[in-house]
Scaffold this active site. Sequence first.
Site, PDB file in Angstrom:
ATOM      1  N   ASN A 135       0.805 -40.863  25.037  1.00 29.63           N
ATOM      2  CA  ASN A 135       1.220 -41.106  26.424  1.00 29.63           C
ATOM      3  C   ASN A 135       0.906 -42.554  26.794  1.00 29.63           C
ATOM      4  O   ASN A 135      -0.180 -43.057  26.495  1.00 29.63           O
ATOM      5  CB  ASN A 135       0.400 -40.146  27.314  1.00 29.63           C
ATOM      6  CG  ASN A 135       0.838 -40.090  28.745  1.00 29.63           C
ATOM      7  OD1 ASN A 135       2.019 -39.922  29.034  1.00 29.63           O
ATOM      8  ND2 ASN A 135      -0.122 -40.202  29.663  1.00 29.63           N
ATOM      9  N   GLU A 145      -2.559 -44.246  26.218  1.00 31.86           N
ATOM     10  CA  GLU A 145      -2.540 -45.701  26.419  1.00 31.86           C
ATOM     11  C   GLU A 145      -3.134 -46.498  25.253  1.00 31.86           C
ATOM     12  O   GLU A 145      -4.080 -47.278  25.441  1.00 31.86           O
ATOM     13  CB  GLU A 145      -3.235 -46.049  27.742  1.00 31.86           C
ATOM     14  CG  GLU A 145      -2.565 -45.370  28.933  1.00 31.86           C
ATOM     15  CD  GLU A 145      -3.304 -45.565  30.256  1.00 31.86           C
ATOM     16  OE1 GLU A 145      -4.334 -46.259  30.276  1.00 31.86           O
ATOM     17  OE2 GLU A 145      -2.845 -44.999  31.266  1.00 31.86           O
ATOM     18  N   GLU A 155       3.825 -39.092  34.513  1.00 35.75           N
ATOM     19  CA  GLU A 155       2.985 -39.518  35.644  1.00 35.75           C
ATOM     20  C   GLU A 155       3.817 -40.286  36.671  1.00 35.75           C
ATOM     21  O   GLU A 155       3.364 -41.288  37.231  1.00 35.75           O
ATOM     22  CB  GLU A 155       1.841 -40.414  35.147  1.00 35.75           C
ATOM     23  CG  GLU A 155       0.980 -39.789  34.068  1.00 35.75           C
ATOM     24  CD  GLU A 155      -0.212 -40.646  33.664  1.00 35.75           C
ATOM     25  OE1 GLU A 155      -0.537 -41.616  34.364  1.00 35.75           O
ATOM     26  OE2 GLU A 155      -0.830 -40.320  32.631  1.00 35.75           O
ATOM     27  N   HIS A 172       4.800 -45.185  36.055  1.00 39.20           N
ATOM     28  CA  HIS A 172       4.206 -45.767  37.269  1.00 39.20           C
ATOM     29  C   HIS A 172       5.016 -47.006  37.629  1.00 39.20           C
ATOM     30  O   HIS A 172       4.820 -48.090  37.057  1.00 39.20           O
ATOM     31  CB  HIS A 172       2.736 -46.123  37.030  1.00 39.20           C
ATOM     32  CG  HIS A 172       1.870 -44.928  36.796  1.00 39.20           C
ATOM     33  ND1 HIS A 172       1.648 -43.975  37.769  1.00 39.20           N
ATOM     34  CD2 HIS A 172       1.189 -44.505  35.701  1.00 39.20           C
ATOM     35  CE1 HIS A 172       0.852 -43.029  37.290  1.00 39.20           C
ATOM     36  NE2 HIS A 172       0.569 -43.320  36.037  1.00 39.20           N
TER      37      HIS A 172
HETATM   38  O1  G3I Z   1     -16.024 -38.804  39.917  1.00 38.44           O
HETATM   39  C1  G3I Z   1     -16.417 -39.918  40.728  1.00 38.44           C
HETATM   40  C2  G3I Z   1     -17.246 -39.430  41.890  1.00 38.44           C
HETATM   41  O2  G3I Z   1     -18.436 -38.865  41.412  1.00 38.44           O
HETATM   42  C3  G3I Z   1     -17.519 -40.620  42.823  1.00 38.44           C
HETATM   43  O3  G3I Z   1     -18.175 -40.158  43.975  1.00 38.44           O
HETATM   44  C4  G3I Z   1     -16.231 -41.305  43.240  1.00 38.44           C
HETATM   45  C5  G3I Z   1     -16.483 -42.547  44.083  1.00 38.44           C
HETATM   46  O4  G3I Z   1     -15.410 -43.434  44.031  1.00 38.44           O
HETATM   47  O5  G3I Z   1     -15.527 -41.695  42.086  1.00 38.44           O
HETATM   48  C6  G3I Z   1     -15.190 -40.594  41.260  1.00 38.44           C
HETATM   49  O6  G3I Z   1     -14.472 -41.065  40.162  1.00 38.44           O
HETATM   50  C7  G3I Z   1     -13.126 -41.462  40.422  1.00 38.44           C
HETATM   51  C8  G3I Z   1     -12.208 -40.570  39.596  1.00 38.44           C
HETATM   52  O7  G3I Z   1     -10.880 -41.005  39.730  1.00 38.44           O
HETATM   53  C9  G3I Z   1     -12.288 -39.112  40.025  1.00 38.44           C
HETATM   54  O8  G3I Z   1     -11.899 -38.983  41.354  1.00 38.44           O
HETATM   55  C10 G3I Z   1     -12.977 -42.901  40.007  1.00 38.44           C
HETATM   56  O9  G3I Z   1     -13.718 -43.735  40.878  1.00 38.44           O
HETATM   57  C11 G3I Z   1     -11.524 -43.304  40.042  1.00 38.44           C
HETATM   58  O10 G3I Z   1     -11.380 -44.580  39.475  1.00 38.44           O
HETATM   59  C12 G3I Z   1     -10.714 -42.316  39.241  1.00 38.44           C
HETATM   60  O11 G3I Z   1      -9.351 -42.704  39.338  1.00 38.44           O
HETATM   61  C13 G3I Z   1      -8.498 -42.044  38.434  1.00 38.44           C
HETATM   62  C14 G3I Z   1      -7.938 -43.044  37.431  1.00 38.44           C
HETATM   63  O12 G3I Z   1      -7.007 -42.391  36.584  1.00 38.44           O
HETATM   64  C15 G3I Z   1      -9.039 -43.668  36.576  1.00 38.44           C
HETATM   65  O13 G3I Z   1      -8.488 -44.474  35.611  1.00 38.44           O
HETATM   66  C16 G3I Z   1      -7.357 -41.443  39.238  1.00 38.44           C
HETATM   67  O14 G3I Z   1      -7.867 -40.407  40.079  1.00 38.44           O
HETATM   68  C17 G3I Z   1      -6.320 -40.859  38.284  1.00 38.44           C
HETATM   69  O15 G3I Z   1      -5.201 -40.433  39.016  1.00 38.44           O
HETATM   70  C18 G3I Z   1      -5.902 -41.936  37.297  1.00 38.44           C
HETATM   71  O16 G3I Z   1      -4.960 -41.381  36.411  1.00 38.44           O
HETATM   72  C19 G3I Z   1      -4.463 -42.281  35.425  1.00 38.44           C
HETATM   73  C20 G3I Z   1      -4.131 -41.435  34.198  1.00 38.44           C
HETATM   74  O17 G3I Z   1      -5.264 -40.704  33.795  1.00 38.44           O
HETATM   75  C21 G3I Z   1      -3.628 -42.310  33.064  1.00 38.44           C
HETATM   76  N1  G3I Z   1      -2.524 -43.142  33.486  1.00 38.44           N
HETATM   77  C22 G3I Z   1      -2.746 -43.911  34.682  1.00 38.44           C
HETATM   78  C23 G3I Z   1      -3.182 -43.014  35.825  1.00 38.44           C
HETATM   79  C24 G3I Z   1      -3.342 -43.805  37.111  1.00 38.44           C
HETATM   80  O18 G3I Z   1      -4.357 -44.755  36.997  1.00 38.44           O
END
Ligand code: G3I
Length: 402
Positions: A257, A216, A321, A293
Amino acid sequence: MFKLSSRFVALVALIPFAVAQQAEWDQCGGIGWTGGTTCVSGTVCTVMNSYYSQCLPGTAAPPPPTSPPTSTPTAPSGGAPPSSATALNTIAKSKGKLYFGSATDNPELTDTAYTTILDDNTMFGQITPGNSMKWDATEPEQGVFTWTGADQIANLAETNGQLLRGHNCVWYSQLPSWVSSSGFTAAQLTSVIQTHCGTLVGRYKGQVYSWDVVNEPFNDDGTWRSDVFYNTLNTEYVSIALNAARTADPNAKLYINDYNIEGPSAKTTSMQNLVKSLKAANVPLDGIGLQGHFIVGELPSGIEDNLRAFTALGVEVAFTELDIRMTLPSTAALLAQQSTDYETVVSACAAVEGCVGVTIWDYTDKYSWVPATFPGQGAACPWDQNLQRKPAFQGIINGWNS
Ligand code: G3I
């Protein structure tokens, strides 16, 4: 009085049966289906999802659905072994692609109903860790590398005989503050990137098919994203990361990506210009990942041409994705449009030789990132939250077979 001959009566009695006989692979049931529900000899009407039953060769099938899906959990038909007609990776490979895959994430791997489907390499020939290879997970403190989550998914891919996509080396998000807020000089940040990408890519040398080395880099208007990398190193950070990755694993395919580059746009033009300039400078770059997406009914036009425009620059492409979200609640019409949209995306990849595969950003609504990010939206995946296949599943099959 007119009297029917017994022969005529017997013939008439047979007509509904004869008309209803569905051929092998034909639809034979599902919500809204008004056609025949009996399959030809040697095939069985098999429930693929509530909206689609199909005449498959061989084994007995569960009874067809009698009511629309509810929120009550049901037995995951998605866990049944796929036949050659429904194994999405097998179909993709039969069309000359490398894989059909899914993202996954470590917390989900304790869900055995989920892993039963994920682990099937005829369904998913590739997996991507949704979070556990990101910077905050792998180098939370400078020089302190933590591999537990990343190793788990790398090992899973190996156990399952699935390709692995690495995601990612350099991204503005999920970036520890020691990187974003230390005030590194250009020389220091260069070294930080080289160490991070080199160590990360090197750890999985030989195990990763392709790496999202840079994730990104652009804003939607095509300008460079303002983050610590760009603000400190200008565009140079891209080649620094790519070179470090190439040195660490010369055989991994190296990708940039991004999202909103699936159709013509200012961002797409910027990405194409970046590919041209990197190629001209002999910077190692093998692929462009189009995240995909999408929103139901709002696909960009010209997806196939757009794929060709990238491959014409000397890179491979992949949907990395893919998911297609909707405003909840889902309806039959939205699910049908979603199926069409999945078919459109997959058929574009099928049609373009340099498109190597499609990865969905997790296969089930149960673990989709969408509802947490877009409140009121969701149902973006081809399997629902009860691990049942949705119409989108058939859309993917149709896309590969197009
Ligand atoms: O690890 C913490 C955990 O310790 C905590 O308890 C919990 C509470 O909410 O949060 C956890 O972190 C989360 C993390 O995923 C792991 O589960 C974050 O809040 C959450 O924001 C994060 O979301 C991820 C997101 O990227 C962040 O930008 C999504 O799972 C993941 O699917 C998403 O993937 C991205 C790609 O990397 C890039 N392209 C877009 C795509 C969708 O946003």
